[in-house]
Design an enzyme around this catalytic site. Structure first.
Site, PDB file in Angstrom:
ATOM      1  N   GLN A 288      52.403  74.569  54.821  1.00  0.00           N
ATOM      2  CA  GLN A 288      52.692  74.721  56.585  1.00  0.00           C
ATOM      3  C   GLN A 288      51.429  73.778  57.457  1.00  0.00           C
ATOM      4  O   GLN A 288      50.904  74.735  58.180  1.00  0.00           O
ATOM      5  CB  GLN A 288      52.035  76.251  57.155  1.00  0.00           C
ATOM      6  CG  GLN A 288      53.321  77.488  56.761  1.00  0.00           C
ATOM      7  CD  GLN A 288      53.052  77.344  55.166  1.00  0.00           C
ATOM      8  OE1 GLN A 288      52.068  77.898  54.903  1.00  0.00           O
ATOM      9  NE2 GLN A 288      53.600  78.134  54.140  1.00  0.00           N
ATOM     10  N   HIS A 289      51.191  72.597  57.130  1.00  0.00           N
ATOM     11  CA  HIS A 289      50.496  71.283  57.747  1.00  0.00           C
ATOM     12  C   HIS A 289      51.116  71.072  58.860  1.00  0.00           C
ATOM     13  O   HIS A 289      51.107  69.413  59.053  1.00  0.00           O
ATOM     14  CB  HIS A 289      49.514  70.464  57.240  1.00  0.00           C
ATOM     15  CG  HIS A 289      48.862  71.434  55.828  1.00  0.00           C
ATOM     16  ND1 HIS A 289      48.534  70.882  54.571  1.00  0.00           N
ATOM     17  CD2 HIS A 289      48.687  72.852  56.219  1.00  0.00           C
ATOM     18  CE1 HIS A 289      47.349  72.120  54.081  1.00  0.00           C
ATOM     19  NE2 HIS A 289      47.847  72.965  54.793  1.00  0.00           N
ATOM     20  N   THR A 290      52.435  71.501  59.783  1.00  0.00           N
ATOM     21  CA  THR A 290      53.103  70.925  60.836  1.00  0.00           C
ATOM     22  C   THR A 290      52.210  70.262  61.423  1.00  0.00           C
ATOM     23  O   THR A 290      50.950  70.671  62.228  1.00  0.00           O
ATOM     24  CB  THR A 290      53.798  71.698  61.025  1.00  0.00           C
ATOM     25  OG1 THR A 290      53.581  72.977  61.564  1.00  0.00           O
ATOM     26  CG2 THR A 290      55.007  72.622  60.276  1.00  0.00           C
TER      27      THR A 290
END
Length: 541
Positions: A469-471
């Protein structure tokens, strides 16, 4: 209509830092709006509580991607924090700035002031590195950064095994040398999570020039012509409007910031027209350039002293709970992973393009959604390409601001990314199978010894690949036609509107993204103060 000098939308990693910079000037009247509730909860403050936060129905946005054909039509889960502190209040607390050349790349894309030498003073200013201050590290800042309170023997052996394969040891991956293998650092202070909220906002939340509005969903940004004038929100079943005399700041993250601009009439003409949204300004890059890391995980059965799995199960977990309550130490005071290795997928890379993370424990997901520690002693590792070439997008599902956006990260769409990940998987296995780590391993559980060929590894990537979840990237900074903001983070073509969060990154950084997201907020807040717009006249209703 209540009027504030600045309205900050989103109390996440960047938004909290922005808010602190503005509130430190008593002349500024600031409204901070957060869609979720307050963060003052035991499991939020306890590092091990990240497991309970992962699928939390109140404190998490619980996003899902669209089905992805490249991943056997799987939908990926995206956890994002929905509370004061945003994702810094639910994440694994890993603190990695990224490689200096990541930021030099940003600068070279037409963004003066965003190179590593420009950002280093902000990194140092924002942190209190528990161990020391020097040319690269800071002390005295609001964000506490610490080493793991417990360093497992298997973590030391993983480092030694990597070093035996010619991977150099770095004593501080946030210091002079990023690439190599070494212990990670975490945003933990005295055994407690130290989120962006606790670091930046909590110390000033009683000041008269700050108003914090929680559980308030921003429906749209309001405009007069091309000038942002305020926001319309949904709060406790009512719609309300607030005016901004100086500027509106969007700090809602890579998913929600893009969605909010689209809902407000800022974005690609075709996307706005498809949903009947009146255009305020055509900006074709809004929602484009979506990037995220895509990883594969592996797990091994290990010797008893290699893992703390059993200490978190049965009666032992109650002892760990008691120990934590009494001392704020032990396994409940640890971050998500202990060791990182930054390595090259091939010698031709300018600098490391893979991150391998090691943790001396393993877990599985219970059907209820809970993360459950496995019953046998185990260790785990994961790997991902740090600067993927694949790009996705954020679009609208409808014109209803209460409906979640369409998330399409487009994973496994780029051949270079896929090749790099397969090579990284093999390197990860080589490290675990090298001495002295190898003597701790009793067998590979996931994916297992039958997965060996490129075809088998590729199939495992399709069926089991996941995301940390490194958007980032959906409102990118730059000067080309797809750039949404300029180097001052002002939305191009509009007045009194900025985006200040991870969505402005032109390219992902090498590592976990919380630290660079916070530094964007710190620098962005400094820009707001330096540029101080004159108050515009706001008519009363």
């Amino acid at each position: 209509m209540e009027t504030y000098d600045y309205i900050v939308i989103g109390a996440g990693s960047a938004g909290c830092a922005v808010t602190r910079a503005l509130v430190d000037n008593p002349e500024n009247k600031v409204l901070l709006i957060e869609a979720g509730p307050h963060a003052n909860r035991f499991w939020v403050n306890t590092p091990a509580g990240m497991a309970t936060m992962f699928f939390h129905k109140v404190l998490n946005w619980n996003f899902h991607t669209e089905p992805m054909p490249n991943l056997q039509n799987r939908r990926m889960y995206w956890a994002r924090g929905k509370l004061l502190g945003g994702s810094s209040s639910i994440n694994g607390m890993i603190y990695i700035r990224g490689h200096p050349k990541d930021f030099d790349y940003w600068r070279d894309q037409g963004n003066p002031g965003w190179g590593y030498d420009d950002l280093l003073p902000y990194f140092k200013k924002m942190e209190h590195f528990e161990r020391r201050s020097d040319e690269w590290r800071g002390q005295g800042g609001p964000l506490w950064v610490s080493d793991p309170v417990v360093k497992m023997p298997s973590s030391f052996d993983f480092i030694e095994a990597a070093n035996s394969l010619q991977i150099p040891v770095t004593e501080d991956m946030n210091g002079e040398v990023h690439d190599g293998v070494g212990f990670m650092q975490h945003t933990i202070r005295d055994g407690r999570r130290w989120s962006a909220y606790k670091a930046f906002v909590k110390p000033v939340e009683g000041r008269p020039n700050l108003t914090i509005l929680t559980e308030a969903h921003v429906r749209k940004i309001t405009f007069e012509g091309r000038t942002a004038t305020g926001v319309e929100i949904q709060h406790k079943g009512q719609r309300k409007r607030f005016a901004a005399a100086r500027e509106v700041v969007v700090s809602s993250g890579a998913i929600n910031s893009a969605q909010l601009l689209l809902l407000s009439g800022v974005g690609p003409a075709a996307e706005l027209g498809r949903h009947g949204i009146e255009m305020v300004h055509e900006s074709p890059g809004v929602g484009e350039n979506l990037q995220d890391h895509f990883y594969v995980h592996a797990g091994w059965r290990a010797t008893e002293d290699s893992s703390y799995n059993r200490s978190l199960r049965g009666l032992r977990k109650y002892w760990q709970g008691f120990k934590y309550l009494m001392t704020h130490k032990g396994y409940l005071a640890l971050g998500a992973s202990q060791v990182a290795a930054f390595v090259k997928s091939n010698p031709g890379e300018d600098y490391a393009d893979l991150q391998i993370s090691f943790r001396p424990m393993t877990f599985d997901f219970h059907p209820s959604g809970r993360m459950v520690v496995e019953s046998f002693p185990g260790v785990g590792a994961s790997v991902y390409p740090t600067r993927p070439k694949g790009r996705g997008r954020i679009t609208l599902r409808s014109a209803d601001p209460m409906e979640k956006a369409v998330c399409d990260p487009n994973f496994m769409s780029n051949e270079d990314d896929n090749i790099a990940l397969m090579r990284g998987f093999r390197i990860m296995r080589q490290i675990v199978n090298a001495e002295p780590m190898a003597r701790r391993i009793l067998g590979e559980e996931l994916p297992g010894p039958l997965v060996q060929t490129d075809e088998e590894i590729f199939g495992y990537m399709r069926s089991h690949g996941a995301t940390p979840q490194h958007t980032v990237g959906t409102c990118k900074m730059g000067r080309d036609a797809m750039a949404v903001v300029d180097e001052r983070l002002r939305v191009r073509g509009l007045d009194r509107l900025r985006v200040i969060d991870a969505s402005i990154m032109p390219q992902l950084t090498s590592g976990n993204t919380n630290s660079p997201s916070i530094v964007i907020g710190v620098k962005g807040g400094d820009m707001l103060c330096a540029d101080k717009m004159p108050r515009r006249p706001v008519p009363s209703l």
